[in-house]
Design a protein around this motif. Sequence first.
Motif, PDB file in Angstrom:
ATOM      1  N   ALA A 142       0.841  -1.200   0.000  1.00  0.00           N
ATOM      2  CA  ALA A 142       0.000   0.000   0.000  1.00  0.00           C
ATOM      3  C   ALA A 142       0.876   1.251   0.000  1.00  0.00           C
ATOM      4  CB  ALA A 142      -0.930  -0.005   1.208  1.00  0.00           C
ATOM      5  N   PHE A 143       0.299   2.351  -0.514  1.00  0.00           N
ATOM      6  CA  PHE A 143       1.002   3.626  -0.611  1.00  0.00           C
ATOM      7  C   PHE A 143       0.095   4.746  -0.097  1.00  0.00           C
ATOM      8  CE2 PHE A 143       2.084   0.841  -4.105  1.00  0.00           C
ATOM      9  CZ  PHE A 143       3.460   0.807  -4.099  1.00  0.00           C
ATOM     10  N   ARG A 144       0.695   5.789   0.462  1.00  0.00           N
ATOM     11  CA  ARG A 144      -0.105   6.939   0.898  1.00  0.00           C
ATOM     12  C   ARG A 144      -0.738   7.601  -0.314  1.00  0.00           C
ATOM     13  NH1 ARG A 144       2.446  11.240   4.845  1.00  0.00           N
ATOM     14  NH2 ARG A 144       3.913  11.419   3.108  1.00  0.00           N
ATOM     15  N   LYS A 145      -2.022   7.915  -0.190  1.00  0.00           N
ATOM     16  CA  LYS A 145      -2.752   8.461  -1.327  1.00  0.00           C
ATOM     17  C   LYS A 145      -2.143   9.763  -1.832  1.00  0.00           C
ATOM     18  CE  LYS A 145      -7.323   6.401  -0.697  1.00  0.00           C
ATOM     19  NZ  LYS A 145      -8.774   6.641  -0.584  1.00  0.00           N
ATOM     20  N   LYS A 146      -1.798  10.666  -0.918  1.00  0.00           N
ATOM     21  CA  LYS A 146      -1.291  11.971  -1.363  1.00  0.00           C
ATOM     22  C   LYS A 146       0.053  11.821  -2.075  1.00  0.00           C
ATOM     23  CE  LYS A 146       0.770  13.337   3.095  1.00  0.00           C
ATOM     24  NZ  LYS A 146       0.738  14.384   4.142  1.00  0.00           N
ATOM     25  N   ASP A 147       0.858  10.836  -1.664  1.00  0.00           N
ATOM     26  CA  ASP A 147       2.139  10.599  -2.334  1.00  0.00           C
ATOM     27  C   ASP A 147       1.918  10.066  -3.746  1.00  0.00           C
ATOM     28  OD1 ASP A 147       3.403  11.380  -0.035  1.00  0.00           O
ATOM     29  OD2 ASP A 147       3.874   9.346   0.646  1.00  0.00           O
ATOM     30  N   VAL A 148       0.991   9.133  -3.873  1.00  0.00           N
ATOM     31  CA  VAL A 148       0.690   8.542  -5.182  1.00  0.00           C
ATOM     32  C   VAL A 148       0.150   9.597  -6.131  1.00  0.00           C
ATOM     33  CG1 VAL A 148      -0.830   6.947  -6.413  1.00  0.00           C
ATOM     34  CG2 VAL A 148       0.279   6.213  -4.302  1.00  0.00           C
ATOM     35  N   GLU A 149      -0.823  10.380  -5.666  1.00  0.00           N
ATOM     36  CA  GLU A 149      -1.453  11.388  -6.521  1.00  0.00           C
ATOM     37  C   GLU A 149      -0.458  12.451  -6.977  1.00  0.00           C
ATOM     38  OE1 GLU A 149      -4.544  12.503  -3.867  1.00  0.00           O
ATOM     39  OE2 GLU A 149      -5.749  10.704  -4.279  1.00  0.00           O
ATOM     40  N   LYS A 150       0.433  12.839  -6.069  1.00  0.00           N
ATOM     41  CA  LYS A 150       1.460  13.830  -6.417  1.00  0.00           C
ATOM     42  C   LYS A 150       2.434  13.262  -7.430  1.00  0.00           C
ATOM     43  CE  LYS A 150       5.034  16.744  -4.300  1.00  0.00           C
ATOM     44  NZ  LYS A 150       5.693  17.118  -3.013  1.00  0.00           N
ATOM     45  N   ALA A 151       2.871  12.005  -7.228  1.00  0.00           N
ATOM     46  CA  ALA A 151       3.845  11.375  -8.128  1.00  0.00           C
ATOM     47  C   ALA A 151       3.262  11.166  -9.519  1.00  0.00           C
ATOM     48  CB  ALA A 151       4.298  10.039  -7.539  1.00  0.00           C
ATOM     49  N   ILE A 152       2.023  10.707  -9.593  1.00  0.00           N
ATOM     50  CA  ILE A 152       1.410  10.450 -10.899  1.00  0.00           C
ATOM     51  C   ILE A 152       1.152  11.748 -11.642  1.00  0.00           C
ATOM     52  CG2 ILE A 152      -0.684   9.585 -12.023  1.00  0.00           C
ATOM     53  CD1 ILE A 152      -0.655   7.248 -10.108  1.00  0.00           C
ATOM     54  N   ALA A 153       0.738  12.792 -10.918  1.00  0.00           N
ATOM     55  CA  ALA A 153       0.528  14.091 -11.557  1.00  0.00           C
ATOM     56  C   ALA A 153       1.838  14.622 -12.145  1.00  0.00           C
ATOM     57  CB  ALA A 153      -0.031  15.084 -10.543  1.00  0.00           C
TER      58      ALA A 153
END
Length: 230
Positions: A142-153
Amino acid sequence: MAQNFEQFSQSDSHLLTIKEAADFLRISRRSLFYLISNGRLQTVKLSPRMTRISLKELQRLTESTFVASASPFPPFNNDKREKNKPNVSAKPETGKAPEGVTHKTHYTMAEVMSKFNIKYGRLYEIRNRYQLASIHAWGTTAFRKKDVEKAIAKYNEEQGKAQQEAYYTCFNIMQKYGLGKTQVRRFAETHGVRIKKAKGGRANLYLKADWEAARKKAEKTSANTKAKRS
């Protein structure tokens, strides 16, 4: 072509061919054999010329790849391997999670792939590029949502800029050279200009280097023809 993951998941003992296994991991056959030769993947020999790999074994590898600090794969090569790789179901995993970790704060690996419509290989690339921290929760990664969203953006932004620098859209060419849409397509096909689909697959993108080289060659040929006629 590899079957859909939902069909595979009906049985952990489902056996995949070498091609299906490579597509599942979004790696080349050569990289797959590398994993086998190094003992990272166990195979099933059905006959001297028939080798299979179980779905359960592939799932074990993908989980260990994300949990471990170092990847068992050779350096990632961003190519067309994700074309036939089956999707992973985003169904929530069962099991416990560390205190403070919930489905409101974290995505599982499968949820990231489903929500952002990316394959395992792309997630692997993003995770390494932006050093995404992971934890073990609900029996999976699992990954922190805010980290994933920032990285993908950030990844999408970088890919978009790189694409604009390297490719023409059909509209770009029509404006720059005064051609019609059909003329653009025919010229690209005739002169072997490399084409890729824009994000969403709705339009073609034409490699600038190929287009410019083909255009100069066509102009030279046209000039020679005119000179001969004169």
